[in-house]
Motif scaffolding. Structure first.
Motif, PDB file in Angstrom:
ATOM      1  N   UNK A  90       0.866  -1.195   0.000  1.00  0.00           N
ATOM      2  CA  UNK A  90       0.000   0.000   0.000  1.00  0.00           C
ATOM      3  C   UNK A  90       0.901   1.244   0.000  1.00  0.00           C
ATOM      4  N   UNK A  91       1.951   1.189   0.817  1.00  0.00           N
ATOM      5  CA  UNK A  91       2.828   2.368   0.917  1.00  0.00           C
ATOM      6  C   UNK A  91       3.653   2.592  -0.351  1.00  0.00           C
ATOM      7  N   UNK A  92       3.851   1.517  -1.144  1.00  0.00           N
ATOM      8  CA  UNK A  92       4.599   1.679  -2.395  1.00  0.00           C
ATOM      9  C   UNK A  92       3.887   2.664  -3.331  1.00  0.00           C
ATOM     10  N   UNK A  93       2.577   2.896  -3.103  1.00  0.00           N
ATOM     11  CA  UNK A  93       1.822   3.811  -3.960  1.00  0.00           C
ATOM     12  C   UNK A  93       2.164   5.273  -3.622  1.00  0.00           C
ATOM     13  N   UNK A  94       2.754   5.476  -2.441  1.00  0.00           N
ATOM     14  CA  UNK A  94       3.019   6.848  -1.989  1.00  0.00           C
ATOM     15  C   UNK A  94       3.832   7.672  -3.005  1.00  0.00           C
ATOM     16  N   UNK A  95       4.966   7.152  -3.544  1.00  0.00           N
ATOM     17  CA  UNK A  95       5.731   7.981  -4.509  1.00  0.00           C
ATOM     18  C   UNK A  95       4.891   8.342  -5.728  1.00  0.00           C
ATOM     19  N   UNK A  96       3.986   7.442  -6.154  1.00  0.00           N
ATOM     20  CA  UNK A  96       3.151   7.722  -7.333  1.00  0.00           C
ATOM     21  C   UNK A  96       2.200   8.876  -7.017  1.00  0.00           C
ATOM     22  N   UNK A  97       1.578   8.790  -5.839  1.00  0.00           N
ATOM     23  CA  UNK A  97       0.647   9.857  -5.456  1.00  0.00           C
ATOM     24  C   UNK A  97       1.402  11.190  -5.318  1.00  0.00           C
ATOM     25  N   UNK A  98       2.599  11.104  -4.766  1.00  0.00           N
ATOM     26  CA  UNK A  98       3.437  12.314  -4.603  1.00  0.00           C
ATOM     27  C   UNK A  98       3.702  12.945  -5.967  1.00  0.00           C
ATOM     28  N   UNK A  99       4.084  12.063  -6.928  1.00  0.00           N
ATOM     29  CA  UNK A  99       4.395  12.530  -8.277  1.00  0.00           C
ATOM     30  C   UNK A  99       3.173  13.237  -8.895  1.00  0.00           C
ATOM     31  N   UNK A 100       2.006  12.590  -8.722  1.00  0.00           N
ATOM     32  CA  UNK A 100       0.765  13.165  -9.274  1.00  0.00           C
ATOM     33  C   UNK A 100       0.506  14.546  -8.687  1.00  0.00           C
ATOM     34  N   UNK A 101       0.649  14.637  -7.360  1.00  0.00           N
ATOM     35  CA  UNK A 101       0.363  15.909  -6.683  1.00  0.00           C
ATOM     36  C   UNK A 101       1.357  16.988  -7.106  1.00  0.00           C
ATOM     37  N   UNK A 102       2.628  16.606  -7.217  1.00  0.00           N
ATOM     38  CA  UNK A 102       3.659  17.590  -7.590  1.00  0.00           C
ATOM     39  C   UNK A 102       3.384  18.125  -8.993  1.00  0.00           C
ATOM     40  N   UNK A 103       3.121  17.231  -9.940  1.00  0.00           N
ATOM     41  CA  UNK A 103       2.914  17.665 -11.334  1.00  0.00           C
ATOM     42  C   UNK A 103       1.603  18.428 -11.497  1.00  0.00           C
ATOM     43  N   UNK A 104       0.556  17.865 -10.844  1.00  0.00           N
ATOM     44  CA  UNK A 104      -0.786  18.402 -11.144  1.00  0.00           C
ATOM     45  C   UNK A 104      -1.227  19.500 -10.184  1.00  0.00           C
ATOM     46  N   UNK A 105      -0.622  19.579  -9.019  1.00  0.00           N
ATOM     47  CA  UNK A 105      -1.095  20.592  -8.065  1.00  0.00           C
ATOM     48  C   UNK A 105      -0.012  21.617  -7.750  1.00  0.00           C
ATOM     49  N   UNK A 106       1.195  21.107  -7.423  1.00  0.00           N
ATOM     50  CA  UNK A 106       2.240  22.041  -6.977  1.00  0.00           C
ATOM     51  C   UNK A 106       2.745  22.904  -8.136  1.00  0.00           C
ATOM     52  N   UNK A 107       3.122  22.242  -9.269  1.00  0.00           N
ATOM     53  CA  UNK A 107       3.746  22.994 -10.377  1.00  0.00           C
ATOM     54  C   UNK A 107       2.774  24.051 -10.939  1.00  0.00           C
ATOM     55  N   UNK A 108       1.503  23.665 -11.269  1.00  0.00           N
ATOM     56  CA  UNK A 108       0.627  24.708 -11.834  1.00  0.00           C
ATOM     57  C   UNK A 108       0.351  25.855 -10.855  1.00  0.00           C
ATOM     58  N   UNK A 109       0.310  25.554  -9.530  1.00  0.00           N
ATOM     59  CA  UNK A 109      -0.075  26.619  -8.575  1.00  0.00           C
ATOM     60  C   UNK A 109       1.134  27.264  -7.899  1.00  0.00           C
ATOM     61  N   UNK A 166       4.550  26.288  -2.912  1.00  0.00           N
ATOM     62  CA  UNK A 166       5.730  25.806  -2.184  1.00  0.00           C
ATOM     63  C   UNK A 166       5.354  25.126  -0.857  1.00  0.00           C
ATOM     64  N   UNK A 167       4.415  25.744  -0.166  1.00  0.00           N
ATOM     65  CA  UNK A 167       4.023  25.180   1.126  1.00  0.00           C
ATOM     66  C   UNK A 167       3.441  23.765   0.946  1.00  0.00           C
ATOM     67  N   UNK A 168       2.609  23.636  -0.108  1.00  0.00           N
ATOM     68  CA  UNK A 168       2.020  22.320  -0.397  1.00  0.00           C
ATOM     69  C   UNK A 168       3.133  21.310  -0.665  1.00  0.00           C
ATOM     70  N   UNK A 169       4.153  21.782  -1.428  1.00  0.00           N
ATOM     71  CA  UNK A 169       5.278  20.880  -1.746  1.00  0.00           C
ATOM     72  C   UNK A 169       5.964  20.415  -0.471  1.00  0.00           C
ATOM     73  N   UNK A 170       6.211  21.357   0.465  1.00  0.00           N
ATOM     74  CA  UNK A 170       6.854  20.971   1.726  1.00  0.00           C
ATOM     75  C   UNK A 170       6.000  19.938   2.457  1.00  0.00           C
ATOM     76  N   UNK A 171       4.715  20.233   2.486  1.00  0.00           N
ATOM     77  CA  UNK A 171       3.809  19.345   3.212  1.00  0.00           C
ATOM     78  C   UNK A 171       3.795  17.944   2.565  1.00  0.00           C
ATOM     79  N   UNK A 172       3.677  17.952   1.221  1.00  0.00           N
ATOM     80  CA  UNK A 172       3.631  16.656   0.503  1.00  0.00           C
ATOM     81  C   UNK A 172       4.927  15.872   0.709  1.00  0.00           C
ATOM     82  N   UNK A 173       6.046  16.618   0.669  1.00  0.00           N
ATOM     83  CA  UNK A 173       7.349  15.960   0.819  1.00  0.00           C
ATOM     84  C   UNK A 173       7.470  15.332   2.213  1.00  0.00           C
ATOM     85  N   UNK A 174       6.975  16.108   3.214  1.00  0.00           N
ATOM     86  CA  UNK A 174       7.046  15.578   4.585  1.00  0.00           C
ATOM     87  C   UNK A 174       6.206  14.294   4.699  1.00  0.00           C
TER      88      UNK A 174
END
Ligand SMILES: Nc1ncnc2c1ncn2[C@@H]1O[C@H](COP(=O)(O)OP(=O)(O)OP(=O)(O)O)[C@@H](O)[C@H]1O
Length: 589
Positions: free
Chosen positions: A36-55, A58-66
């Motif tokens: 289940x946890x192996x999915x974490x990097x995939x979800x992280x990637x999705x969030x970074x590309x689709x949420x962090x980069x367009x918007x 930075x704070x979201x990125x820190x939170x997601x990374x943590x």
């Protein structure tokens, strides 16, 4: 916990494995969390590309990374726990099976698998905690990853499904293509190692007789067979491994390309392109790992089956009633032993009554079956047919270790072991945490009974003189007298001595005669295989063997004139010179 086999019940290996079931089930459960946890990097990637980069968040990125790091740390810990659980299962398996396997190796030393049993078992144990088993635990997650790909986009789901179908097919072909070769390679390896071990046992003779090059050549021939089979299995497995890699890389790249097309058509987000590729890679990883580790898994499975067979064949019955100490009455009933090919017999239908306190000399020409009969009566080997009764009870009704306390056996080859002379005489009882002082006293008493105390005390260190592996470090005569003392350890009711005087000098012959006389007077039953006349003064009956059968059996003075008419009539009191040999009359006589 004791493992026993009942017909129809699970085999001993499986029974032992079921004792580790909790560890294995827990490791499987942790595998679920890991996956289940192996999915974490995939979800992280999705969030970074689709949420962090367009918007530009930075704070979201820190939170997601943590959150990702927390998930990855948890994943590593769980991964560590599941590996440790499997290692623990291996240790538990070892505690259960190692004693049984060691016991079985003593029961069937003629089988190469018995000689390699512990090595084969280590192979099973290490495979249990290796990457192959982890891949097996991860494999059930492949369909779930494929399902997640479908959620990203049905087209990407189909790509994952193709991979999830083709790779198991390759794995199945790999298993079919390599199974026989791997099994044969494993058997060849076991035979080769066993033969090498046997060669090392006779290394001195090999050197002295100039057999070195010949034996090396023969050993290399065994290795060649083993290597050829291993190479064939390796090549086949390698082909499937290459095909697997190709399919996985091709599908991963294809998923990227298709993802890009879908993103251009605005059907999926940019992040989903990489997420799908990553998910496909994760879905197929266990299958790829399984194919890569298949050789090890198949070999461990082969070892598992061979060990199971060995344990089933050699397992002794569970608890048996403790019988009282025997007085030494023996009765052989139709004792028969077949040869290895079972097309002939080594011992045929031997039936004999032996009263407690009798001294019997077993005589006959070489190959008559004297030693084999002695080994059967001593319990060293079991007859194929018939039975040996001790005080009326079938020898097989006794606990073998308990019965052995009442039987003193001196084999033809003294069979001493690495350890002190005292430990050898005391049959290594020191290992069983018995009272050391009592063992010392019993060992010294046995040496005195065998008239070997002085001889032992003359050795460097006396009773603590250390013997090397194989009991080396004593002359043949010294070894024989130490082995005689070992036979007499604990004053057993029955003494079986196979050629006890083969290496003895005149002093040794006299000592042996005195020892036998002492036991005879104390009412012990004694069987002596001998070619020498020296023991005749103390003998009550003669058993003449020929071709595995009893040719004559009766009182010494009745049988002796028939087998050695050339001998002087009076039985010598003690041999002054090296004793002449007893010869049975020729078959035609
Ligand atoms: N471990 C064994 N495996 C297979 N056959 C064996 C084994 N030991 C002995 N034999 C066979 O059994 C027969 C009897 O051998 P055994 O050693 O009992 O004879 P023996 O009468 O004691 O001879 P010797 O006086 O030379 O010691 C022989 O023909 C031998 O080939």
């Amino acid at each position: 916990m004791m493992i026993t086999t009942n017909p129809g019940a699970e085999g001993p290996m499986r029974a032992a494995l079921s004792l580790c079931r909790r560890h294995i089930v827990a490791a499987f459960g942790f595998s679920a969390l890991v996956n289940i946890l192996y999915i974490a990097p995939t979800l992280y990637m999705l969030q970074v590309y689709d949420r962090v980069v367009p918007t530009h968040g930075r704070l979201t990125l820190w939170f997601l990374t943590a959150v990702l790091l927390f998930a990855l740390v948890t994943l590593s810990m769980l991964d560590r726990v599941r590996t440790r659980l499997l290692v623990r299962a291996g240790v538990r398996l070892d505690a259960t099976l190692a004693p049984l396997l060691l016991d079985a190796t003593i029961g069937r030393p003629d089988q190469p698998v018995a000689r390699q049993a512990l090595r084969e078992f280590d192979n099973v144990r290490q495979t249990l905690s290796g990457p192959g088993v982890l891949a097996l635990f991860d494999a059930p997650w492949t369909p779930i990853y494929v399902g997640v790909c479908f959620l990203v986009h049905p087209v990407l789901g189909v790509v994952a499904l193709v991979g999830g179908t083709i790779l198991p097919l390759i794995a199945w072909r790999n298993e079919k293509g390599t199974r026989t070769a791997l099994e044969r390679a494993q058997i060849a390896a076991t035979t080769s190692y066993a033969s090498q071990e046997a060669m090392l046992g006779g290394a001195e003779a090999v050197r002295a007789l100039g057999m070195r090059r010949a034996m090396v050549t023969r050993q290399l021939r065994y290795r060649e067979t083993m290597l050829a089979l291993q190479t064939r299995a390796g090549f086949t497995g390698g082909n499937y491994m290459t095909a697997t890699k190709f399919v996985r890389l091709a599908l991963q790249s294809l998923a990227l390309g298709l993802g890009a097309l879908l993103a251009i058509d605005n059907q999926i987000s940019g992040g989903s392109i990489f997420a799908a590729s990553f998910l496909i890679s994760r879905a197929l990883a266990p299958i790829e790992m399984l194919i890569g580790s298949w050789k090890g898994i198949a070999q461990a499975h082969g070892s598992y089956l061979r060990l199971d067979k060995l344990l089933t064949e050699t397992q002794t019955a569970g608890a048996v009633t403790q019988l009282p100490a025997p007085k030494g009455t023996l009765r052989l009933e139709n004792v028969t032993l077949f040869n290895d090919t079972r097309d002939g017999t080594i011992i045929s239908d031997v039936s004999l009554p032996i009263a407690a306190g009798e001294v019997i000399a077993i005589v006959g020409p070489s190959g008559a079956g004297k030693s084999t009969l002695a080994r059967i009566i001593a319990g060293a080997i079991r007859p194929d047919r018939g039975r040996v009764r001790i005080d009326g009870a079938d020898a097989t009704d006794w606990d073998p270790e308990q019965l052995a306390e009442h039987i003193g056996y001196l084999p033809q080859d003294p069979s001493l072991f690495a350890g002190t002379v005292k430990e050898n005489i005391a049959r290594f009882r020191t290992e069983l945490a018995h009272d050391p002082a009592a063992i010392d006293a019993a060992a010294i008493k046995a040496a005195e009974r065998a008239r070997a105390r002085e001889l032992i005390q003359r050795l460097p260190g006396g009773f603590d003189h250390e013997l090397k592996p194989g009991g080396r470090g004593l002359s043949a005569g010294q070894a024989q007298r130490v082995a005689l003392a070992r036979a007499m350890f604990g004053d057993p009711a029955v003494l079986i001595l196979d050629e006890p005087n083969a290496h003895l000098d005149a002093e040794g012959d006299g000592a042996l005669l005195a020892a036998i006389d002492h036991y005879k007077k104390a009412g012990h039953t004694i069987l002596v295989v001998s070619h020498k006349l020296g023991i005749l003064p103390v003998v009550d009956k003669l058993l003449v063997m020929r071709g595995g059968r009893v040719e004559m059996f009766g009182p010494r003075d009745e049988v002796l004139p028939k087998i050695a008419p050339q001998r002087p009539r009076a039985v010598p009191a003690a041999p002054a010179k090296p004793a002449p040999t007893i010869t049975a009359p020729s078959a035609s006589a």
